[in-house]
Scaffold this motif. Sequence first.
Motif, PDB file in Angstrom:
ATOM      1  N   GLY A   1     -17.427 -63.698 -25.843  1.00  0.00           N
ATOM      2  CA  GLY A   1     -18.473 -64.004 -24.918  1.00  0.00           C
ATOM      3  C   GLY A   1     -17.992 -63.003 -23.612  1.00  0.00           C
ATOM      4  N   ILE A   2     -19.260 -62.647 -22.936  1.00  0.00           N
ATOM      5  CA  ILE A   2     -19.023 -61.422 -22.028  1.00  0.00           C
ATOM      6  C   ILE A   2     -19.678 -62.253 -20.881  1.00  0.00           C
ATOM      7  CG2 ILE A   2     -19.903 -59.414 -21.044  1.00  0.00           C
ATOM      8  CD1 ILE A   2     -20.406 -58.582 -24.063  1.00  0.00           C
ATOM      9  N   CYS A   3     -18.638 -61.983 -19.649  1.00  0.00           N
ATOM     10  CA  CYS A   3     -19.336 -62.315 -18.244  1.00  0.00           C
ATOM     11  C   CYS A   3     -19.040 -61.129 -17.323  1.00  0.00           C
ATOM     12  CB  CYS A   3     -18.578 -63.608 -17.713  1.00  0.00           C
ATOM     13  SG  CYS A   3     -19.323 -64.313 -16.317  1.00  0.00           S
ATOM     14  N   ILE A   4     -19.998 -60.860 -16.459  1.00  0.00           N
ATOM     15  CA  ILE A   4     -19.867 -59.740 -15.750  1.00  0.00           C
ATOM     16  C   ILE A   4     -19.705 -59.998 -14.048  1.00  0.00           C
ATOM     17  CG2 ILE A   4     -20.609 -57.488 -15.090  1.00  0.00           C
ATOM     18  CD1 ILE A   4     -22.005 -57.433 -17.632  1.00  0.00           C
ATOM     19  N   TYR A   5     -18.809 -59.559 -13.417  1.00  0.00           N
ATOM     20  CA  TYR A   5     -19.036 -59.705 -11.782  1.00  0.00           C
ATOM     21  C   TYR A   5     -19.715 -58.550 -11.387  1.00  0.00           C
ATOM     22  CZ  TYR A   5     -17.517 -59.157  -6.987  1.00  0.00           C
ATOM     23  OH  TYR A   5     -17.555 -59.060  -5.433  1.00  0.00           O
ATOM     24  N   PRO A   6     -20.690 -58.653 -10.433  1.00  0.00           N
ATOM     25  CA  PRO A   6     -20.801 -59.922  -9.449  1.00  0.00           C
ATOM     26  C   PRO A   6     -22.253 -60.709 -10.357  1.00  0.00           C
ATOM     27  CG  PRO A   6     -21.799 -58.069  -8.367  1.00  0.00           C
ATOM     28  CD  PRO A   6     -21.122 -57.658  -9.690  1.00  0.00           C
TER      29      PRO A   6
ATOM     30  N   ARG B   1     -17.237 -78.086 -22.439  1.00  0.00           N
ATOM     31  CA  ARG B   1     -16.028 -77.701 -22.849  1.00  0.00           C
ATOM     32  C   ARG B   1     -14.956 -78.025 -22.056  1.00  0.00           C
ATOM     33  NH1 ARG B   1     -13.759 -74.614 -26.640  1.00  0.00           N
ATOM     34  NH2 ARG B   1     -13.159 -72.426 -25.481  1.00  0.00           N
ATOM     35  N   ASN B   2     -15.244 -78.125 -20.518  1.00  0.00           N
ATOM     36  CA  ASN B   2     -14.413 -78.511 -19.546  1.00  0.00           C
ATOM     37  C   ASN B   2     -14.081 -79.835 -19.862  1.00  0.00           C
ATOM     38  OD1 ASN B   2     -14.588 -76.021 -18.329  1.00  0.00           O
ATOM     39  ND2 ASN B   2     -16.041 -77.005 -16.963  1.00  0.00           N
ATOM     40  N   LEU B   3     -15.012 -80.985 -20.185  1.00  0.00           N
ATOM     41  CA  LEU B   3     -14.588 -82.237 -20.538  1.00  0.00           C
ATOM     42  C   LEU B   3     -13.694 -82.239 -21.437  1.00  0.00           C
ATOM     43  CD1 LEU B   3     -18.115 -84.030 -20.196  1.00  0.00           C
ATOM     44  CD2 LEU B   3     -16.142 -84.562 -18.772  1.00  0.00           C
TER      45      LEU B   3
ATOM     46  N   ASP C   1     -16.109 -65.194  -8.911  1.00  0.00           N
ATOM     47  CA  ASP C   1     -14.548 -65.255  -8.613  1.00  0.00           C
ATOM     48  C   ASP C   1     -14.091 -65.430 -10.059  1.00  0.00           C
ATOM     49  OD1 ASP C   1     -13.812 -68.391  -9.390  1.00  0.00           O
ATOM     50  OD2 ASP C   1     -15.915 -68.093  -8.297  1.00  0.00           O
ATOM     51  N   GLY C   2     -12.802 -65.047 -10.079  1.00  0.00           N
ATOM     52  CA  GLY C   2     -11.974 -65.023 -11.323  1.00  0.00           C
ATOM     53  C   GLY C   2     -12.183 -66.226 -12.245  1.00  0.00           C
ATOM     54  N   ALA C   3     -11.897 -67.457 -11.538  1.00  0.00           N
ATOM     55  CA  ALA C   3     -11.947 -68.580 -12.379  1.00  0.00           C
ATOM     56  C   ALA C   3     -13.198 -69.022 -13.008  1.00  0.00           C
ATOM     57  CB  ALA C   3     -11.606 -69.778 -11.508  1.00  0.00           C
ATOM     58  N   THR C   4     -14.373 -68.646 -12.128  1.00  0.00           N
ATOM     59  CA  THR C   4     -15.750 -68.654 -12.941  1.00  0.00           C
ATOM     60  C   THR C   4     -15.886 -67.579 -13.974  1.00  0.00           C
ATOM     61  OG1 THR C   4     -16.301 -69.387 -10.577  1.00  0.00           O
ATOM     62  CG2 THR C   4     -18.037 -69.126 -11.951  1.00  0.00           C
ATOM     63  N   LEU C   5     -15.619 -66.354 -13.641  1.00  0.00           N
ATOM     64  CA  LEU C   5     -15.889 -65.465 -14.584  1.00  0.00           C
ATOM     65  C   LEU C   5     -15.167 -65.941 -15.989  1.00  0.00           C
ATOM     66  CD1 LEU C   5     -16.976 -62.633 -13.688  1.00  0.00           C
ATOM     67  CD2 LEU C   5     -14.759 -61.679 -13.691  1.00  0.00           C
ATOM     68  N   LEU C   6     -14.025 -66.428 -15.973  1.00  0.00           N
ATOM     69  CA  LEU C   6     -13.530 -66.828 -16.886  1.00  0.00           C
ATOM     70  C   LEU C   6     -14.064 -67.943 -17.838  1.00  0.00           C
ATOM     71  CD1 LEU C   6      -9.525 -66.884 -16.440  1.00  0.00           C
ATOM     72  CD2 LEU C   6     -10.502 -65.790 -18.214  1.00  0.00           C
ATOM     73  N   ARG C   7     -14.487 -69.060 -17.094  1.00  0.00           N
ATOM     74  CA  ARG C   7     -15.065 -70.136 -17.615  1.00  0.00           C
ATOM     75  C   ARG C   7     -16.294 -69.763 -18.179  1.00  0.00           C
ATOM     76  NH1 ARG C   7     -15.014 -73.000 -12.977  1.00  0.00           N
ATOM     77  NH2 ARG C   7     -17.257 -72.706 -12.897  1.00  0.00           N
TER      78      ARG C   7
ATOM     79  N   ASP D   1     -28.718 -70.538 -17.640  1.00  0.00           N
ATOM     80  CA  ASP D   1     -29.495 -71.924 -18.204  1.00  0.00           C
ATOM     81  C   ASP D   1     -28.400 -72.545 -19.046  1.00  0.00           C
ATOM     82  OD1 ASP D   1     -29.939 -69.636 -19.622  1.00  0.00           O
ATOM     83  OD2 ASP D   1     -31.819 -70.045 -20.041  1.00  0.00           O
ATOM     84  N   SER D   2     -28.295 -71.894 -20.279  1.00  0.00           N
ATOM     85  CA  SER D   2     -28.132 -72.993 -21.380  1.00  0.00           C
ATOM     86  C   SER D   2     -26.446 -72.914 -21.612  1.00  0.00           C
ATOM     87  CB  SER D   2     -28.408 -72.078 -22.955  1.00  0.00           C
ATOM     88  OG  SER D   2     -27.813 -70.742 -22.814  1.00  0.00           O
ATOM     89  N   ASP D   3     -25.686 -72.228 -20.677  1.00  0.00           N
ATOM     90  CA  ASP D   3     -24.364 -72.189 -20.896  1.00  0.00           C
ATOM     91  C   ASP D   3     -23.875 -73.391 -19.844  1.00  0.00           C
ATOM     92  OD1 ASP D   3     -24.159 -70.616 -22.956  1.00  0.00           O
ATOM     93  OD2 ASP D   3     -23.557 -68.819 -21.938  1.00  0.00           O
TER      94      ASP D   3
END
Length: 658
Positions: free
Chosen positions: A339-344, A387-389, A349-355, A378-380
């Motif tokens: 999975g890829i996530c890009i700042y900004p 996942r968090n739960l 922030d780091g925690a959200t990026l990871l999540r 939208d979908s994630d």
Amino acid sequence: MLRLKLPVRVPTSVASDTTYADEWRGTLLRFIPFGALAFFIGWALEIPSGQVTSFDMVVYPVMGSMLLLLELLLSVSRKALTFVVMAIIVGASTFFFLKLGWLLYLAPTGTDLQAQFTETLFWIPVVYLLSFILAEARLGQVVVRAFTVGMVVLAAAFMASTIFAGNIDWGVSYALVELNLANTVFLALTSTFIRYKESQTRTRARMEEVERQAYYDALTGLANRMRLDDELERRLAVARADGGRVALLYLDVDGFKVFNDTLGHEAGDELLRAVSRRLRQEVGPTDLMARMSGDEFVIVLGEVETAQAAMFAARKLQAALVTPFDLHGLSHHVSASIGICIYPDDASDGATLLRHADSAMYRVKRSGKNGVQRYRDDSDAVVERQRNLERELKTALTAHPEQLTLVFQGIHDLETTELKKVEALLRWHHPAWGHVPPSEFIPIAERSGLIVTLGEWVLREACRHAKEWEALSGRGIVVSVNVSAMQFAHPGFFRTVTDALEDHALQPELLEIELTEGIVMHGVDRVTETLKRLRHLGVSIAIDDFGTGYSSFAYLRDLPIDTVKIDRSFVKDLGAPLHAPQFALALVEAIAHVAMHLDLKIVAEGIETEAQRQVLRGLGCHLGQGFLFSRPVPRAELRALMHLNPTEERVPSKTFVN
Ligand code: C2E
Ligand code: MG
Ligand code: MG
């Protein structure tokens, strides 16, 4: 510049130990010949110098040759280092001692003792230094100390004897005193200095080790979660300042759990190490690769201009795994979901990026694994919540069971409203999210398999409370516990029930298990078998939410059950006759009819009004549960409902374990 390498083993690295020994070997190989040369020169110049002694003429060539032999040995064998050092220390110490002894007691009169001392004995410090170079040659230090003492004793004895004999030679005595003083002081200073450096190196090594453990993953040597967090924060701060991008890849090895379960943890570890090595080769010098946990890796890309670049990097990682891995003679195919996530763009922030990167990875998993996806807003979000739960529920179960509690709802006689049983319902209070409804977390627990542990916890708690009430009231009250189909199908389920009962010394008759019709999915025969064993034990069985699932009346006939609970949706319809009342009425009537013939008890769920109670009574229902009687309440309130006064305890309060 002289680089002093210290004889301290750095525990973290074998490599540094080797280089250190290699360096010493090189130095010795270069300088032993000088020692040998000194002996041969001394030997050759004995006669021309006019200081010839028979001792030197015999011993010098022997010593020179021995040194050359040691040189030869060291040049062919790396392992000989310790031996060579020890041989030089012992050999040279013996030589110096014997020479002094010979000079003082055996040398022919007329020998210039002072000249002989300076010619030979100023080499002594070399032996002192040598004794410190190798940690393995600690014995050398003992030899050197013994030698120093020996020299002092020898000199003192000589001087005393000359004093007593009245023929003291002040020149020789002066030289002896100076020689021994200088050597002893030099030895003391060298030892202290080396010890100081050793302790410094040890401290540094310890600090490095602590840091390594704190920041690096022991299995793969990659950065760990802590280092990742630090580094991510640092990179984000830089990106914020100069408007740059930070891309984060979340990689999970597909099917690793199966691999681990079938081939064992050792093979699993080996595979993880091999995978991390391969991945590391694809990771650039400015990228950071960390191991999150288990088979999850995170790569922070150093330079990313576009999302395509991040996608490309992810594909490269995938490609690196294509060649099968050879483990214990077998080849294993490994793939990964990324999975890829890009700042900004996707997170700030780091925690959200990871999540977010994790959610995108999870989406790849759900759509067939072995792929790359970028986070989609939208979908994630839904996936992420799940996942968090799941993660938080696991934490609650393992580390914070205080977040979990049971509440109890009475099951009453519809005629007399008397309390007949209680149903245990699970509650989860999360410190940040507050109350999470069971309708949300139970399906997640079922999907992730957590329900087995969670269900066991519920069962044990319920048994504990039931025992407590029995002790308080002197009469038992049946506690009804919900059991998921998956939990019921688990091979250890029966054992879990018997253990829970035994551990709390609860009679099986005081336990009821509520199952939904979904249990038959796992095969009627197997289910029947387990149900029979439970009933044989004395535990009663209820079918929960009847009417919502398969609703086959045949199950009521075929399964060994005691109670059927009519789902609250029908009860609700009964109270509002204008909304499809016929079906609800017909169903409740039919159930009541069948139940009467099969000798089953009926519990109507979700009774909220008096009207509903009356209709249900008229239809032949015996028992009911719902807000009309009581909402699910915590244990303490239930005591009041049961008219239990804690002061009327019949057994000592120590029975009420919390
Ligand atoms: P359920 O076993 O059918 O439990 C009855 C549900 O109906 C409870 O919801 C209860 O609060 C609610 N209820 C009771 N009386 C009324 C009423 O008069 N009106 C209305 N509208 N609702 C009423 P809850 O506690 O939210 O539990 C929901 C479901 O979660 C339970 O349905 C059960 O299937 C599941 N669940 C709860 N605890 C556990 C557990 O420990 N293990 C398992 N596997 N499932 C559990
Ligand atoms: Mg229930
Ligand atoms: Mg129900």
